[in-house]
Motif scaffolding. Structure first.
Motif, PDB file in Angstrom:
ATOM      1  N   UNK A   1      -1.188 106.536  77.090  1.00  0.00           N
ATOM      2  CA  UNK A   1      -2.549 106.477  77.574  1.00  0.00           C
ATOM      3  C   UNK A   1      -3.542 105.967  76.559  1.00  0.00           C
ATOM      4  N   UNK A   2      -3.138 105.874  75.288  1.00  0.00           N
ATOM      5  CA  UNK A   2      -4.054 105.427  74.249  1.00  0.00           C
ATOM      6  C   UNK A   2      -3.712 104.044  73.711  1.00  0.00           C
ATOM      7  N   UNK A   3      -2.493 103.620  73.949  1.00  0.00           N
ATOM      8  CA  UNK A   3      -2.088 102.332  73.398  1.00  0.00           C
ATOM      9  C   UNK A   3      -2.980 101.195  73.853  1.00  0.00           C
ATOM     10  N   UNK A   4      -3.284 101.142  75.154  1.00  0.00           N
ATOM     11  CA  UNK A   4      -4.121 100.075  75.690  1.00  0.00           C
ATOM     12  C   UNK A   4      -5.545 100.184  75.170  1.00  0.00           C
ATOM     13  N   UNK A   5      -6.051 101.417  75.029  1.00  0.00           N
ATOM     14  CA  UNK A   5      -7.411 101.603  74.524  1.00  0.00           C
ATOM     15  C   UNK A   5      -7.539 101.111  73.093  1.00  0.00           C
ATOM     16  N   UNK A   6      -6.513 101.318  72.298  1.00  0.00           N
ATOM     17  CA  UNK A   6      -6.541 100.831  70.914  1.00  0.00           C
ATOM     18  C   UNK A   6      -6.462  99.317  70.874  1.00  0.00           C
ATOM     19  N   UNK A   7      -5.616  98.745  71.735  1.00  0.00           N
ATOM     20  CA  UNK A   7      -5.456  97.292  71.748  1.00  0.00           C
ATOM     21  C   UNK A   7      -6.728  96.584  72.193  1.00  0.00           C
ATOM     22  N   UNK A   8      -7.446  97.151  73.145  1.00  0.00           N
ATOM     23  CA  UNK A   8      -8.666  96.520  73.642  1.00  0.00           C
ATOM     24  C   UNK A   8      -9.873  96.761  72.748  1.00  0.00           C
ATOM     25  N   UNK A   9      -9.713  97.544  71.711  1.00  0.00           N
ATOM     26  CA  UNK A   9     -10.815  97.789  70.771  1.00  0.00           C
ATOM     27  C   UNK A   9     -11.715  98.940  71.139  1.00  0.00           C
ATOM     28  N   UNK A  10     -11.386  99.672  72.210  1.00  0.00           N
ATOM     29  CA  UNK A  10     -12.220 100.812  72.573  1.00  0.00           C
ATOM     30  C   UNK A  10     -12.109 101.937  71.554  1.00  0.00           C
ATOM     31  N   UNK A  11     -10.961 102.056  70.957  1.00  0.00           N
ATOM     32  CA  UNK A  11     -10.715 103.099  69.976  1.00  0.00           C
ATOM     33  C   UNK A  11     -10.123 102.494  68.718  1.00  0.00           C
ATOM     34  N   UNK A  12     -10.377 103.156  67.604  1.00  0.00           N
ATOM     35  CA  UNK A  12      -9.725 102.797  66.358  1.00  0.00           C
ATOM     36  C   UNK A  12      -8.466 103.642  66.197  1.00  0.00           C
ATOM     37  N   UNK A  13      -7.367 103.005  65.876  1.00  0.00           N
ATOM     38  CA  UNK A  13      -6.135 103.757  65.679  1.00  0.00           C
ATOM     39  C   UNK A  13      -6.265 104.800  64.587  1.00  0.00           C
ATOM     40  N   UNK A  14      -7.038 104.498  63.542  1.00  0.00           N
ATOM     41  CA  UNK A  14      -7.238 105.450  62.458  1.00  0.00           C
ATOM     42  C   UNK A  14      -8.019 106.674  62.930  1.00  0.00           C
ATOM     43  N   UNK A  15      -9.013 106.475  63.782  1.00  0.00           N
ATOM     44  CA  UNK A  15      -9.782 107.599  64.319  1.00  0.00           C
ATOM     45  C   UNK A  15      -8.894 108.509  65.160  1.00  0.00           C
ATOM     46  N   UNK A  16      -7.994 107.914  65.924  1.00  0.00           N
ATOM     47  CA  UNK A  16      -7.077 108.709  66.736  1.00  0.00           C
ATOM     48  C   UNK A  16      -6.138 109.510  65.850  1.00  0.00           C
ATOM     49  N   UNK A  17      -5.633 108.888  64.787  1.00  0.00           N
ATOM     50  CA  UNK A  17      -4.763 109.601  63.855  1.00  0.00           C
ATOM     51  C   UNK A  17      -5.471 110.807  63.246  1.00  0.00           C
ATOM     52  N   UNK A  18      -6.701 110.599  62.793  1.00  0.00           N
ATOM     53  CA  UNK A  18      -7.449 111.699  62.189  1.00  0.00           C
ATOM     54  C   UNK A  18      -7.773 112.778  63.209  1.00  0.00           C
ATOM     55  N   UNK A  19      -8.055 112.395  64.455  1.00  0.00           N
ATOM     56  CA  UNK A  19      -8.361 113.372  65.495  1.00  0.00           C
ATOM     57  C   UNK A  19      -7.146 114.254  65.793  1.00  0.00           C
ATOM     58  N   UNK A  20      -5.973 113.661  65.821  1.00  0.00           N
ATOM     59  CA  UNK A  20      -4.757 114.457  66.044  1.00  0.00           C
ATOM     60  C   UNK A  20      -4.533 115.419  64.885  1.00  0.00           C
ATOM     61  N   UNK A  21      -4.803 114.978  63.655  1.00  0.00           N
ATOM     62  CA  UNK A  21      -4.679 115.875  62.501  1.00  0.00           C
ATOM     63  C   UNK A  21      -5.634 117.056  62.611  1.00  0.00           C
ATOM     64  N   UNK A  22      -6.862 116.787  63.040  1.00  0.00           N
ATOM     65  CA  UNK A  22      -7.839 117.869  63.192  1.00  0.00           C
ATOM     66  C   UNK A  22      -7.369 118.859  64.249  1.00  0.00           C
TER      67      UNK A  22
END
Length: 311
Positions: free
Chosen positions: A262-283
């Protein structure tokens, strides 16, 4: 002639006190300042990386690109990463799996550990010495990874949530700490309960456990953190991606093996930064431990020291 007896030197209003050991002397101003500086640097070394992780998880793609990676100073704050992670998909499912495994595993481990520790703390229990020796032997000798995997496989626990609980359900160290605390409870109190007709389970439930809240709280925290942070058993025994707990999903994301569903497409289209998602999962992985630890902290010193000294 009369002998002259030398009197000890006086201080104003009282006899001179003997010199105190170095560790009992009042610290100087330089010493206090040095301790404060060391504590400040230690707190900074712990909190600064956490600050970076949280700020980066709340930053937009533009802010992350401008910072060249990790963000230290928040500029554009957004909760899009958390909204996407919690809106469904693999991360939400993995979070629910981790919560379920932690709750069930902690309850099971505490039940077995408390019952075992109470039995071993009673000198009149049948075979308690031999059982204690067997438990102690497991702390120094292990069958190894391959026999353990073959045992789990032969029991049909692969691709089962029980494989995340049973292989690591019991910690002998935790049982010994509980046993040491239970042995410190007054035997006269237990004997008086037996005279009143109470059985072992009633004594454990109404006398021993209420007097052992500190050590029980600490051991519960140990088990809960262990289950929440565990990832190795899932990597060994689970082949279904939908059954993975949060820690394994976080490892996949950080290592960039694959993005959560569900996030792969959002990262590819630029809606999300992959780094932000990584940090959010860590939090999300750190948040439960950070929230629960302060509530158990007041019991930590008392529970650990009393259980260790009285054993």
């Amino acid at each position: 002639m009369t002998a002259v007896i030398d009197k000890p030197a006086r201080t104003p209003g009282r006899w001179a006190a003997p010199p105190r050991p170095v560790w009992e002397e009042k610290p100087s101003g330089v010493g206090l300042a040095g301790k404060g500086l060391v504590l400040f640097l230690a707190c900074l070394a712990i909190l600064f990386p956490l600050w970076i992780v949280v700020v980066t998880s709340l930053s937009t793609r533009k802010a992350i690109d401008e910072a060249g990676g990790l963000v230290m100073i928040p500029t554009d704050i957004t909760f899009v990463a958390y909204q996407e992670l919690l809106s469904g998909g693999q991360v939400t499912r993995a979070t629910l799996v981790s919560i379920g495994v932690t709750l069930v595993g902690t309850l099971f481990s505490m039940a077995v550990s408390v019952l075992c520790a109470y039995g071993l703390s009673r000198s009149g229990s049948v075979g308690h010495r031999w059982i204690l020796m067997v438990l102690l032997a497991t702390m120094f000798f292990s069958a190894g990874l391959i026999p353990t995997y073959l045992l789990v496989q032969s029991l049909g626990l692969t691709d089962s949530y029980l494989a995340l609980i049973l292989p690591s359900a019991i910690s002998v160290f935790n049982i010994l700490v509980l046993r040491g605390f239970f042995m410190g409870i007054s035997q006269e109190l237990i004997d008086s309960a037996r005279i009143d007709g109470a059985g072992d389970l009633r004594i454990l439930r109404q006398i021993v456990l209420p007097l052992s809240r500190a050590v029980v709280a600490v051991i519960t925290l140990f088990y809960a953190v262990g289950y929440w942070s565990a990832w190795f058993n899932a990597s060994l025994y689970l082949n279904d991606q939908d059954m993975l707990p949060l820690q394994n999903v976080m490892i996949q994301l950080v290592q960039k093996q694959e993005a959560p569903v569900g996030l792969g497409q959002a990262i590819k289209t630029g809606e999300l930064s992959g780094l932000a998602v990584q940090m959010a999962v860590m939090v999300m992985a750190l948040l439960p431990v950070a929230v629960l630890s302060p509530f158990v902290q007041k019991h930590f010193k008392k529970g650990m020291l009393t259980g260790a000294v009285k054993g």
